[in-house]
Scaffold this motif. Structure first.
Motif, mmCIF file in Angstrom:
data_model
loop_
_atom_site.group_PDB
_atom_site.id
_atom_site.type_symbol
_atom_site.label_atom_id
_atom_site.label_comp_id
_atom_site.label_asym_id
_atom_site.label_seq_id
_atom_site.Cartn_x
_atom_site.Cartn_y
_atom_site.Cartn_z
ATOM 1 N N ALA A 276 67.830 12.624 58.586
ATOM 2 C CA ALA A 276 68.872 11.934 59.351
ATOM 3 C C ALA A 276 68.259 11.119 60.481
ATOM 4 O O ALA A 276 68.644 9.964 60.719
ATOM 5 N N ARG A 277 67.280 11.692 61.175
ATOM 6 C CA ARG A 277 66.602 10.971 62.258
ATOM 7 C C ARG A 277 65.859 9.761 61.708
ATOM 8 O O ARG A 277 65.877 8.676 62.312
ATOM 9 N N PHE B 183 64.492 5.559 43.989
ATOM 10 C CA PHE B 183 64.448 4.103 44.048
ATOM 11 C C PHE B 183 65.773 3.507 43.584
ATOM 12 O O PHE B 183 66.148 2.412 44.005
ATOM 13 N N ASP B 184 66.476 4.259 42.764
ATOM 14 C CA ASP B 184 67.761 3.794 42.247
ATOM 15 C C ASP B 184 68.877 3.957 43.272
ATOM 16 O O ASP B 184 70.024 3.650 42.977
ATOM 17 N N ARG B 185 68.546 4.439 44.480
ATOM 18 C CA ARG B 185 69.569 4.678 45.499
ATOM 19 C C ARG B 185 69.292 3.911 46.795
ATOM 20 O O ARG B 185 69.208 4.505 47.875
ATOM 21 N N PRO B 186 69.143 2.568 46.735
ATOM 22 C CA PRO B 186 68.945 1.824 47.985
ATOM 23 C C PRO B 186 70.181 1.825 48.875
ATOM 24 O O PRO B 186 70.107 1.508 50.051
ATOM 25 N N GLY B 187 71.342 2.203 48.311
ATOM 26 C CA GLY B 187 72.566 2.262 49.095
ATOM 27 C C GLY B 187 72.677 3.525 49.933
ATOM 28 O O GLY B 187 73.660 3.698 50.662
ATOM 29 N N SER B 188 71.675 4.403 49.838
ATOM 30 C CA SER B 188 71.744 5.688 50.545
ATOM 31 C C SER B 188 71.873 5.502 52.054
ATOM 32 O O SER B 188 72.657 6.201 52.706
ATOM 33 N N LEU B 189 71.115 4.557 52.610
ATOM 34 C CA LEU B 189 71.163 4.342 54.063
ATOM 35 C C LEU B 189 72.541 3.842 54.483
ATOM 36 O O LEU B 189 73.110 4.320 55.474
ATOM 37 N N THR B 190 73.091 2.896 53.719
ATOM 38 C CA THR B 190 74.420 2.370 54.033
ATOM 39 C C THR B 190 75.468 3.460 53.896
ATOM 40 O O THR B 190 76.389 3.562 54.715
ATOM 41 N N GLU B 191 75.351 4.269 52.833
ATOM 42 C CA GLU B 191 76.308 5.356 52.627
ATOM 43 C C GLU B 191 76.289 6.331 53.795
ATOM 44 O O GLU B 191 77.340 6.722 54.315
ATOM 45 N N PHE B 192 75.076 6.730 54.194
ATOM 46 C CA PHE B 192 74.980 7.733 55.252
ATOM 47 C C PHE B 192 75.455 7.187 56.594
ATOM 48 O O PHE B 192 76.230 7.838 57.297
ATOM 49 N N GLN C 163 64.347 10.743 49.613
ATOM 50 C CA GLN C 163 63.530 9.567 49.907
ATOM 51 C C GLN C 163 62.575 9.844 51.059
ATOM 52 O O GLN C 163 61.428 9.393 51.054
ATOM 53 N N TYR C 164 63.047 10.615 52.039
ATOM 54 C CA TYR C 164 62.201 10.959 53.178
ATOM 55 C C TYR C 164 61.022 11.822 52.740
ATOM 56 O O TYR C 164 59.895 11.633 53.207
ATOM 57 N N LYS C 165 61.280 12.750 51.830
ATOM 58 C CA LYS C 165 60.202 13.625 51.347
ATOM 59 C C LYS C 165 59.115 12.823 50.636
ATOM 60 O O LYS C 165 57.932 13.157 50.693
ATOM 61 N N ILE C 166 59.527 11.749 49.948
ATOM 62 C CA ILE C 166 58.561 10.945 49.198
ATOM 63 C C ILE C 166 57.905 9.884 50.072
ATOM 64 O O ILE C 166 56.690 9.687 50.023
ATOM 65 N N PHE C 167 58.728 9.210 50.907
ATOM 66 C CA PHE C 167 58.214 8.073 51.658
ATOM 67 C C PHE C 167 58.050 8.351 53.149
ATOM 68 O O PHE C 167 57.011 8.036 53.723
ATOM 69 N N SER D 191 66.601 8.073 58.985
ATOM 70 C CA SER D 191 67.563 7.051 58.569
ATOM 71 C C SER D 191 68.145 6.325 59.772
ATOM 72 O O SER D 191 68.356 5.106 59.738
ATOM 73 N N LEU D 192 68.405 7.050 60.856
ATOM 74 C CA LEU D 192 68.930 6.409 62.063
ATOM 75 C C LEU D 192 67.905 5.456 62.667
ATOM 76 O O LEU D 192 68.262 4.384 63.175
ATOM 77 N N SER D 193 66.621 5.836 62.595
ATOM 78 C CA SER D 193 65.572 4.940 63.109
ATOM 79 C C SER D 193 65.478 3.675 62.253
ATOM 80 O O SER D 193 65.251 2.581 62.780
ATOM 81 N N LEU D 194 65.670 3.815 60.926
ATOM 82 C CA LEU D 194 65.666 2.646 60.052
ATOM 83 C C LEU D 194 66.857 1.740 60.370
ATOM 84 O O LEU D 194 66.719 0.514 60.452
ATOM 85 N N ALA D 195 68.029 2.356 60.524
ATOM 86 C CA ALA D 195 69.234 1.576 60.833
ATOM 87 C C ALA D 195 69.082 0.852 62.168
ATOM 88 O O ALA D 195 69.475 -0.308 62.313
ATOM 89 N N TRP D 196 68.495 1.539 63.135
ATOM 90 C CA TRP D 196 68.262 0.929 64.453
ATOM 91 C C TRP D 196 67.299 -0.259 64.331
ATOM 92 O O TRP D 196 67.475 -1.287 64.974
ATOM 93 N N HIS D 197 66.310 -0.113 63.483
ATOM 94 C CA HIS D 197 65.326 -1.183 63.280
ATOM 95 C C HIS D 197 65.962 -2.416 62.658
ATOM 96 O O HIS D 197 65.678 -3.547 63.070
ATOM 97 N N TYR D 198 66.841 -2.218 61.677
ATOM 98 C CA TYR D 198 67.397 -3.353 60.953
ATOM 99 C C TYR D 198 68.566 -4.016 61.672
ATOM 100 O O TYR D 198 68.778 -5.212 61.508
ATOM 101 N N ASN D 199 69.338 -3.259 62.458
ATOM 102 C CA ASN D 199 70.430 -3.884 63.217
ATOM 103 C C ASN D 199 70.885 -2.928 64.318
ATOM 104 O O ASN D 199 71.664 -2.008 64.067
ATOM 105 N N LYS D 200 70.425 -3.171 65.526
ATOM 106 C CA LYS D 200 70.735 -2.290 66.662
ATOM 107 C C LYS D 200 72.199 -2.412 67.084
ATOM 108 O O LYS D 200 72.865 -1.411 67.334
ATOM 109 N N SER D 201 72.677 -3.651 67.186
ATOM 110 C CA SER D 201 74.035 -3.861 67.700
ATOM 111 C C SER D 201 75.086 -3.214 66.810
ATOM 112 O O SER D 201 76.080 -2.662 67.296
#
Length: 605
Positions: A8-9, A131-140, A321-325, A11-21
């Motif tokens: 979760a942390r 890899f088939d779940r790039p929507g995971s970040l948006t979903e979460f 995804q976190y466990k792998i990447f 994913s939140l850091s990724l979301a913050w990186h791609y769009n903070k506002s």
């Protein structure tokens, strides 16, 4: 649980990186609109209380209650509008930023996988699944925003419940906790059951792709194996169908239990309120407010179920995804200066007692030792399966030795930054791949910094022996390879595709070049011609030329013969022929392929 928190942390850091506002504004808006139902209940209570007072005392002025009614109407209208701020809307808003951002993370992260990892089925299965779940970040993140709003809304409703009755508060809290636990448990069961079906899903997808795949088209038609193909697909799909039926039943059962739980909750609260009114402990106005409160809680719980499932599915994929990447350590950079040593050391590659195995107990290379000097052209020969390609992949840092040492200009591979050598060596692989892109881009990939340098591309095509047939194409090097993407693309013969791939190796113009079976699809004479062409273009570079046919070895400065993963013989062509050993036997056995070969090549001009 720790992995979930870390995921979760991450994913939140990724979301913050791609769009903070977006990560600030959307949760804020959702939080504000979430308290509206609790405010509506409070205003509803005030209106009912005032109306009840009018009816029981026949006193009061309508103007006194009009502002409350207007405010209640405004809040009700806002609630209607806020219902559109649901999970689907938030997902849509976030899609462009977080979906494609996660796709970028996944595509970039796979480059950190070693070739050995990609050879393992479990690793490949897990990679393809995540890899088939790039929507995971948006979903979460969208689910998280919605759940944040639901949480604030439920807390505000519980505060209202507490102000009305302690018992109503306790029963409401117990209902919310019970339904939430039930939802989480249901999500866990869905996740665990997916593992049982993923192999069948991939197998069925494989069979579905086969009928229109050029790779299988000839065999399917010649051997008339369509019935067997359909039978195998049906067997795989039956398992998937049964899984989907079971999943549908579980979902309906889950919905029934959730609805049944609400009616028990509502019945308990209403019975309590009726008896309280009958006993004089509660007014009828408060009973009506409690009824409205229960409906508001149900609305939140009904919606929170979907949001919780959405966020849970996203977090489940993110955890994997976190466990792998996300948990992969970044490669340490080498502090040693390899460039300085290249000037002082004549030996480019050195192997000391090198061994490697794809499977435990089955050595592909066994105690191999050799050295290659600057400017040498080495012919690496041996039968198929002798270990030639494995040795090259070790030299290129694609595999890590099981034991022994590899040195590059005297520096041990273990101290060299991972990926460093790919920038020092130009390579052609036996199992090469051409992309569904223009020829120029395919060649340009050999030196990505010059991917649009047409002069270098033309020179590489000439060095690789491909310029003759490429120049005859209507669009020249702008012609697409294959017709998968572009209808006007070209389909080449096996020999022509090899020449294109060899041209890509020349594109890099490195001081070290490796050609692994660059003419395996050509006849022996054409193969010898190809190797002679390559030899002419080496211009003093260090080169390793590989083939299971040994006729070309006469062009090399030295021959290394591999057999059963070991170096059987090494020396010049003449030295090994005089030795009359394994190399001489192989050369003599294949001699008829090359009889008058030089004359034939000369006649071709």
């Amino acid at each position: 649980m720790k992995d979930k928190i870390k995921a979760a942390r991450w994913s939140l850091s990724l979301a913050w990186h791609y769009n903070k506002s977006m990560l600030i504004i959307l949760p804020l808006i959702v939080s504000i609109v979430s308290i509206l139902p609790a405010l509506a209940v409070q205003y509803n209570k005030a209106i009912i209380t005032e109306l009840n007072s009018f009816l029981s005392t026949d006193t009061g002025v309508f103007d006194d209650i009009l502002p409350v009614i207007i405010m209640f109407g405004i809040i009700t209208a806002l609630i209607g509008l806020s219902n559109r701020v649901n999970n689907d809307l938030i997902y849509t808003i976030m899609f462009d930023h977080y979906y494609f951002g996660m796709q970028e993370v996944l595509m970039d992260s796979i480059q950190g996988f070693s070739m050995e990892e990609l050879l393992k089925k479990d690793a490949k299965d897990e990679y393809y699944a995540v890899f088939d779940r790039p929507g995971s970040l948006t979903e979460f993140i969208s689910g998280f925003c919605t759940l944040l709003g639901k949480f604030i809304g439920i807390v505000s409703l519980l505060i209202v419940a507490f102000s009305l009755s302690t018992l109503v508060f306790v029963v409401s809290l117990a209902y919310i906790i019970g339904i939430t636990w039930h939802n989480l448990n249901f999500s866990k069961k869905l996740h665990s059951s997916w593992y049982k079906i993923r192999d069948k899903q991939r197998l069925a997808a494989h069979y579905e792709e086969m009928p229109y795949s050029q790779e299988y088209a000839k065999e399917l038609r010649i051997f008339e194996s369509k019935n067997m193909l359909i039978k195998n697909w049906q067997e795989a799909y039956t398992s998937i169908y049964n899984y989907q039926v079971k999943k549908g039943f579980m979902t309906e059962l889950h919905t029934f239990i959730s609805s049944f739980g609400f009616y028990i909750f509502l019945t308990a609260i209403i019975f309590y309120a009726i008896f309280a009114v009958a006993g004089g402990a509660m007014t009828a106005a408060i009973l009506l407010v409690i009824f409205t409160l229960c409906l508001s809680i149900f609305d939140y719980i009904a919606n929170i179920t979907r949001s919780l499932m959405f966020a849970s599915e996203g977090l489940y994929a993110l955890e994997r995804q976190y466990k792998i990447f996300g948990k992969r350590p970044k490669p340490a950079l080498s502090s040693a200066n390899v460039e300085d040593k290249t000037v002082k050391t004549a030996v480019v590659f050195e192997a000391r007692n090198l061994s490697y195995a794809y499977k435990e107990g089955e050595l592909a290379l066994n105690d191999v030792s050799f050295s290659i000097k600057r400017g040498e052209t080495i012919a690496l020969v041996g039968a198929n399966g002798s270990g030639k390609s494995t040795l090259i992949k070790l030299l290129l840092q694609l595999y890590k030795p099981l034991s022994g040492n590899l040195l590059y200009f005297g520096q041990d591979y273990d101290t060299i930054e991972k990926g460093f050598l790919k920038n020092q060596i130009g390579a052609f692989f036996q199992d090469y791949h051409l992309f569904h892109m223009p020829i120029a881009e395919n060649i340009g990939f050999g030196d990505i910094g010059n991917v649009h340098n047409q002069d270098k591309i033309n020179l590489a095509l000439e060095k690789g022996g491909a310029s003759a047939f490429v120049s005859k194409l209507p669009k020249g090097s702008n012609t697409y390879i294959y017709r998968t993407v572009e209808e006007s693309g070209a389909v080449f013969s096996g020999g022509e595709t090899q020449k294109l791939a060899v041209s890509r190796a020349h594109m890099s113009d490195k001081d070290i070049l490796i050609f692994d079976e660059p003419a395996s699809m050509l006849d022996p004479i054409a193969e010898l011609e190809q190797f002679m062409h390559i030899k002419d273009k080496l211009a003093g570079r260090t080169a390793i030329l590989i083939s299971h046919r040994v006729g070309f070895a006469r062009l090399a400065d030295r021959v290394i013969l591999l057999a059963n993963g070991q170096i059987a013989e090494t020396g010049t062509h003449d030295e090994l022929m005089k030795k009359n050993g394994l190399y001489a036997n192989l050369f003599n056995e294949q001699a008829q392929w090359y009889q008058n070969g030089e004359e034939a090549i000369s006649e071709r001009g």
